[in-house]
Every structure is written in C-alpha cells, then in structure tokens.
Design an enzyme around this catalytic site. Structure first.
Site, PDB file in Angstrom:
ATOM      1  CG  ASP A 111      -3.598   5.315   7.188  1.00  0.00           C
ATOM      2  OD1 ASP A 111      -2.390   5.112   7.449  1.00  0.00           O
ATOM      3  OD2 ASP A 111      -4.167   4.767   6.227  1.00  0.00           O
ATOM      4  CG  HIS A 149      -0.728   3.781   4.695  1.00  0.00           C
ATOM      5  ND1 HIS A 149      -1.961   3.311   5.092  1.00  0.00           N
ATOM      6  CD2 HIS A 149      -0.144   2.775   3.999  1.00  0.00           C
ATOM      7  CE1 HIS A 149      -2.126   2.078   4.644  1.00  0.00           C
ATOM      8  NE2 HIS A 149      -1.035   1.724   3.987  1.00  0.00           N
ATOM      9  CB  SER A 175      -0.942   0.019   1.213  1.00  0.00           C
ATOM     10  OG  SER A 175      -0.209  -0.148   2.415  1.00  0.00           O
TER      11      SER A 175
END
Length: 379
Positions: free
Chosen positions: A332, A335, A41
């Site tokens: 978040d 990340h 991600s």
C-alpha cells in the site's frame, strides 16, 4: 553494491518456489525459546483489531494472501506475512507469536511457560508517546512485557531461574521510528529542527531498550527505518513520482544515530547484550535500484490503493488491487509486500554489514546469551 546484488541473487534463487520455502521454514528446529515483538505496523500481528477508533485497522484486502489456516482476523498491514512473521519463520516458528491483545487464558498457557512469546506491536505507534493516536505506544508495549513476565512468575509454571534463562535466549524484535516522522508534516516540527528531534527519538528509544535489558532481554534484533522518501505516499507528492530526498534524509539521520548511540549504550551499560540492527533502508533501496534481481517488476506503485501511484488512498475494500502481488515492492502507500519482506529478511540473516550490523541475524542466533552477565530488575 556488488555484494548487495549477490545477496539479491541468492534471495531470488532461494525464494523462487515460495510454497517449498514456506514448508521448509515451518519444519525448522526452533532456534530460540520465544520471540517477543515490539513496534509498529511493519510487525503488528493484530493488536489494533482490538483497539477502538482512531487506531488504524488492517481491513480487507489486507491479509488476502495468507494461508487458509491462519485466523481470518489477522490485522497485518500487508497482503500476507509481515516482517515479524518471516523473522519468526526463520527461527523455526510458523509465524509471529500471537498478538498480545488476542490472548485468552487457554492460549496463554504456552506463553506462561516462557515459550513461544507474544507480539505487542501496534500499527501507527511510534517511539514517542505523542505518536499514534489511539495505538499502544512503545512505552506501553514495554510495560506489557513487564506485566507478562510478572504473570509468568505468578503462574509458577516455570521457575524464576529457568525463566531468566529462557528470556535471555529469546529473540526480541523491534521496529519503530518511522511514524514519529509525522511530526514534520503539516507544519508541526520544522525540518530545521530534525537533528534535535531525532536525537530525542533515539535517546527515548534507548531508554526502552534498556528497560527490556533490565527485564532480561539479551538478544535483540532492531529494524531501522526504510527509505521514507521512496514510499508511494511520498512519491505521489513529487512532480515526476521520484523519491523525496528530504524524506530519505530523515531516515538516514535516524539510522546513523541509532547505530552510533546503540554501540555506545551497550558498551557503557548493557554488558552481555547481543544485538543486530537490520537495514530495512538498504535492503529496500537495493530492491528499488535492482528490482529484477529481487524478482520484482514494480518498485514505485502501491499494489493496493488509489490516486497517483496508488499512493494517495488507503488500502481498503474499495481500493484498486493488483493481481501480481509477488512482483510489487509496496503493498500500500507505506508498507511492503510479503515478497519484499521475504527478500529483506533473507538479507538480515545472511547478508553483509550493509544489511545487518554489527552482526547479521544468523550470527546473532549463534552468539551465546547468558542471564548471568548482569542483574535483572525486580518485578
């Protein structure tokens, strides 16, 4: 630490005007024919948007700060551009190449000429097949690149010899490994078995790198694992919100072993491969230690989330969202923000060996890459 601080000072000066910086990056000459992206991600440009549940989705407010001209369905797990986007910008592209699963016959024409590249990354995936339920595993991502190369050859828009040269001069970016640490959660793999488990991770990783090498990759940019123990999700589990030493030790163990084993593998079986291992761990650690030098204010709390340090709830439509996103290190609970990623990538390109080794990304791009140094596998 003085050198690291100097790099952060340079970063602050260069990035003080983000609009001007983006304009400059978008007008740079393309330094490579294509960028091919693999991993998780930190670099996914939207592949998970096309996967069914339980693959994680980067739902709003993810992407809230992306320019309007970027397609609304971006699938990036941050507030704007991610690491793949910014690395691509530094080599002359507007952003990451398109997510592989988003490609249509029309949008594939550029790719079928060996140009531009593709992004195969999938948020939540890992090095191991057991990691990332419902995502595209790293094994499958490498297989998709092999399929892409075969389709380019069948399309016959570029000759095989020319394609080999284009692939050899292209940049291959990989970010993988952090999600595999989930095996230590909830009583899965005992922490006492971490050395053996991580050794297996690195060995498997090198197998996939060798496959890419056989397929023609000669210029490789690897991203190591960030300080997992300092993520808001990990800080939220500690009494005083401090970094988790055990989490960081896993990152350090993986990162050190990757560097050692990569050097040996290249020397033994991958002649002609030029590579750089970028230290997401060190660049993030430096920003945590000296936030003001990076232009940051908060290096502990997630900008988007909920609960303690905003690190206990995922970033979704109903989550708490900060307004001063350029001042946060973390977007978040796991990340980074675009601001953090920009500072990190600047260090990858121009920093010392603490930030990227054995050479930095700028030196990697200056190194000649030849398709004549080793045979390619047949497709």
């Amino acid at each position: 630490m003085a050198v690291a601080g100097a790099v952060l000072v340079i970063a602050a000066a260069v990035l003080c005007s983000s609009a001007a910086g983006e304009a400059e990056l978008s007008t740079r000459r393309q330094l490579v024919p294509a960028v091919y992206v693999f991993g998780d991600s930190l670099v996914d440009a939207g592949n998970n948007d096309f996967l069914p549940a339980p693959a994680p989705k980067a739902v709003p407010p993810n992407g809230v700060d992306l320019p309007r001209e970027v397609l609304r369905r971006t699938g990036r797990f941050t507030n704007a551009y991610n690491l793949a986007d910014i690395i691509a910008q530094f080599v002359g592209f507007k952003m990451s190449p398109p997510a592989y699963l988003s490609l249509t016959p029309l949008s594939s024409l550029y790719l079928f000429r060996g140009q531009g590249g593709a992004n195969y990354a999938s948020g939540g995936s890992g090095i191991l097949d057991i990691t990332g339920n419902g995502t595209i595993t790293l094994r499958e991502q490498v297989q998709l690149f092999a399929k892409t190369k075969a389709r380019i050859i069948r399309a016959a828009l570029v000759g095989r010899e020319r394609l080999d040269d284009l692939v050899a001069r292209s940049l291959f970016v990989i970010s993988a490994g952090g999600n595999d640490f989930g095996a230590f959660d909830h009583g899965g793999v005992p922490i006492s078995e971490a050395p053996a488990f991580i050794a297996g991770m690195v060995a498997t990783y090198l197998e996939y790198i060798n496959e890419l090498y056989k397929l023609g990759a000669r210029r490789l940019a690897l991203l190591d694992i960030l300080p997992v123990g300092c993520l808001p999700s990990q800080r939220a589990t500690t009494a005083n919100g401090e970094c988790s030493a055990s989490g960081n030790s896993l990152s350090q163990l993986f990162n050190a072993l990757l560097r050692n084993e990569m050097a040996k593998a290249v020397a033994a079986s991958m002649p002609g491969l030029k590579y750089s291992i970028a230290s997401v761990y060190n660049t993030f650690s430096d920003m945590i230690a000296n936030p003001t030098l990076a232009g940051l204010r908060d290096v502990e709390t997630a900008c988007c989330g909920g609960g303690k340090l905003n690190g206990e709830v995922d970033c979704t439509v109903g989550a708490c969202l900060c307004s001063d996103r350029d001042e946060y290190l973390f977007w978040d609970k796991v990340h980074g923000t675009q601001a953090a990623y920009r500072h990190a990538v600047l260090a990858f390109f121009y920093g010392p060996t603490r930030d990227a080794e054995p050479i930095n990304f700028s030196q990697l791009l200056r190194e000649p890459s030849s398709s004549a140094t080793a045979p390619y596998s047949s497709i």
